[in-house]
Design a protein around this motif. Structure first.
Motif, PDB file in Angstrom:
ATOM      1  N   ASP A 427       0.830  -1.215   0.000  1.00 47.86           N
ATOM      2  CA  ASP A 427       0.000   0.000   0.000  1.00 47.86           C
ATOM      3  C   ASP A 427       0.863   1.263   0.000  1.00 47.86           C
ATOM      4  O   ASP A 427       0.504   2.276  -0.615  1.00 47.86           O
ATOM      5  N   THR A 428       2.000   1.201   0.701  1.00 48.04           N
ATOM      6  CA  THR A 428       2.918   2.351   0.722  1.00 48.04           C
ATOM      7  C   THR A 428       3.441   2.639  -0.680  1.00 48.04           C
ATOM      8  O   THR A 428       3.476   3.796  -1.131  1.00 48.04           O
ATOM      9  N   VAL A 429       3.831   1.567  -1.398  1.00 45.57           N
ATOM     10  CA  VAL A 429       4.345   1.740  -2.764  1.00 45.57           C
ATOM     11  C   VAL A 429       3.249   2.274  -3.676  1.00 45.57           C
ATOM     12  O   VAL A 429       3.469   3.222  -4.455  1.00 45.57           O
ATOM     13  N   HIS A 430       2.050   1.707  -3.603  1.00 48.25           N
ATOM     14  CA  HIS A 430       0.966   2.129  -4.489  1.00 48.25           C
ATOM     15  C   HIS A 430       0.569   3.588  -4.216  1.00 48.25           C
ATOM     16  O   HIS A 430       0.290   4.345  -5.155  1.00 48.25           O
ATOM     17  N   ALA A 431       0.563   3.955  -2.931  1.00 40.29           N
ATOM     18  CA  ALA A 431       0.252   5.362  -2.597  1.00 40.29           C
ATOM     19  C   ALA A 431       1.318   6.290  -3.160  1.00 40.29           C
ATOM     20  O   ALA A 431       1.019   7.359  -3.713  1.00 40.29           O
ATOM     21  N   TRP A 432       2.573   5.900  -3.046  1.00 43.54           N
ATOM     22  CA  TRP A 432       3.694   6.705  -3.564  1.00 43.54           C
ATOM     23  C   TRP A 432       3.588   6.873  -5.080  1.00 43.54           C
ATOM     24  O   TRP A 432       3.899   7.928  -5.615  1.00 43.54           O
ATOM     25  N   ARG A 433       3.110   5.825  -5.740  1.00 42.43           N
ATOM     26  CA  ARG A 433       2.954   5.894  -7.201  1.00 42.43           C
ATOM     27  C   ARG A 433       1.761   6.746  -7.610  1.00 42.43           C
ATOM     28  O   ARG A 433       1.585   7.044  -8.785  1.00 42.43           O
TER      29      ARG A 433
END
Length: 514
Positions: A427-433
């Motif tokens: 979720d952290t990666v997807h939010a960052w993207r």
């Protein structure tokens, strides 16, 4: 159910352990389990058909059919192949093999059964390892193994049976990984690491590639991801390569029983020297290459077009794998790779220069530091590299995640991520993207500019960038806190003295003065 099967499996391995090399007995046991599975699946489907032929309410009902007519109809292979069930000829069915388990020619009978199954099922051509007649085992051992595997029931049809076999394969290959140690292409990736890679990459369409696919664990997790998100396995095509012949066959069996569209190359082969997919440009690459291998170089690799960011050192293949994988991505492609921690900071030979060139070209998207003890047999700390062919969002930035504090001990020696921890990373990666609201979290994640990374010598260790974890604010005045803690300590020491005196009295009453 699955725990009983696991115990049976390891008992199977123990029967052979003293007589064979782990890599060989892995093949013998898993090959028989595969044979038992396809025979059970065939038998279950056959029973269902027999019931349907006799049910007047069913579309398959055979009016006025005798038992002989039903038996003849049950031998029509189309009923099985249309339901994605392997056709098992009569001579290859497990009950026939079990009936001859105590005979001295049982090895030849198993080989003959495998030949029959390959002949009838082109998808399995060349992937069933037929060497049971040549197995050097004490008399009766192979028959005992057949009897033992007969106790494993894959009676369910469809997805349940496939899931059960998948769990069996995953467990057994993992246990063999522990027994064998880390050996090149046979290296096994624990499920929680694979799931983390898959959840971050989200491979839901197009071509998925693994240049060192082992027993196909990455692909199996991709299948589960797609199903969990309401997609269809028909949306992806699987391309893999594996150098170890036995593992290559296991990979093909693992994919074949799931009905997946796959191509593992014409033969087991080294991905650097005999690339089986030279023209492939994939949408997603997932890989767990063997770490730090030193005997990978071949003279033919000099000047190879894959070395776009520098020729990798001959004594370590880590940056050869990274560049091979980048080479095989299409313009919108993404990759996730498991590597040893040294890859994030090493300056040995050309490694530092290659890493700098990759960073400056903006090919590095996300770096994740993992905790120790995630692997069965290797305590070396590892990390996840996520690469992109062409960065579309967050250009000139890299996301760093320090996940070293995550994970729980599954056994005394092995740790694994929970579903919630995997979701937190993904979720952290997807939010960052851009698929959510992203914020740096001290001690866990930070988005860092390429200029900042350059100031740190192009080192990609997340701990350098995420900072220290925020400490909870405490608004109690120092003097008041010290007074309170001192009073508490005084009370505890006084109580301790009272207990000491009580113990002294009791022992004295028993005649034990001190």
């Amino acid at each position: 159910m699955i725990e009983d099967i696991k115990k049976t499996l390891w008992a199977s391995a123990d029967k052979l352990r003293a007589n064979m090399d782990p890599a060989d007995y892995k093949h013998i046991v898993l090959g028989l389990i595969f044979l038992k599975y396809i025979s059970d699946s065939f038998g279950s489907h056959r029973q269902q058909l027999a019931m349907r032929f006799s049910d007047a309410e069913d579309d398959f009902y055979l009016d006025d059919a005798t038992l002989a007519m039903i038996s003849e109809e049950l031998e029509d292979r189309d009923y099985y192949t249309e339901s994605n069930v392997f056709w098992v000829p009569e001579g290859a069915r497990w009950e026939n093999l079990q009936a001859y388990a105590k005979q001295p020619d049982i090895g030849k009978r198993i080989d003959d059964a495998l030949v029959l199954i390959e002949t009838e099922n082109p998808k399995l051509k060349g992937i069933l390892d037929k060497r049971y007649a040549k197995v050097h085992l004490p008399d009766g051992k192979l028959g005992e193994l057949v009897d033992l595997i007969s106790t494993i029931g894959f009676g369910d049809t469809g997805q349940n049976a496939r899931d059960l076999l998948g769990q069996v394969y995953e467990y057994f290959i993992g246990m063999f990984a522990s027994a064998e140690g880390k050996r090149g292409g046979q290296f096994y990736t624990p499920a929680s690491i694979v799931r983390t890679l898959v959840e971050v990459l989200a491979p839901h369409h197009g071509q998925v590639y693994d240049p060192c696919c082992g027993s196909s664990g990455m692909f199996v997790q991709s299948e589960k991801f797609i199903e969990a998100h309401g997609g269809s396995m028909g949306d992806i095509s699987i391309y893999g390569q594996e150098s170890n012949p036995t593992t290559w066959r296991l990979a093909a069996m693992n994919l074949a029983i799931r009905g997946l569209d796959y191509f593992l190359g014409k033969e087991p082969a080294d991905s650097f020297v005999r690339d089986q997919h030279p023209d492939l440009r994939a949408d997603f690459v997932l890989a767990n290459p063997p770490f730090n291998i030193s005997d990978w170089w071949h003279g033919s690799l000099e000047g190879d077009p894959r070395w776009l960011y520098g020729t990798p050192p001959k004594g370590n293949a880590n940056f050869a794998w990274l560049q091979h994988i980048l080479h095989h991505l299409n313009p919108t492609g993404r990759a996730g790779i498991v590597l040893a921690n040294g890859s994030m900071s090493s300056t040995t030979n050309t490694e530092g220069d290659i890493r700098r060139a990759m960073i400056e070209a903006d090919k590095v998207e996300v770096m994740v530091a993992l905790p120790g003890q995630l692997f069965y047999n290797v305590q070396i700390p590892v990390c996840l590299w996520f690469l992109v062919k062409e960065k579309r969002v967050r250009k000139g930035e890299v996301l760093f995640i320090d996940a070293r504090k995550l994970g729980n001990m599954k056994t005394r020696v092995q740790k694994e991520f929970s579903d919630e921890e995997i979701a937190r990373i993904a979720d952290t990666v997807h939010a960052w993207r851009g698929d959510g609201q992203y914020e740096d979290v001290p001690g866990f994640c930070a988005s860092v500019s390429l200029e900042n990374i350059a100031e740190h010598g192009h080192v990609l260790t997340p701990g350098r960038y995420v900072g220290a974890e925020a400490v909870e604010e405490d608004d109690e005045a120092f003097a008041e806190k010290m007074q309170r803690l001192t009073e508490t300590l005084g009370e505890q020491m006084s109580r301790g003295a009272e207990l000491d005196e009580l113990i002294r009295e009791k022992l004295g009453g028993l005649g034990y003065e001190f």
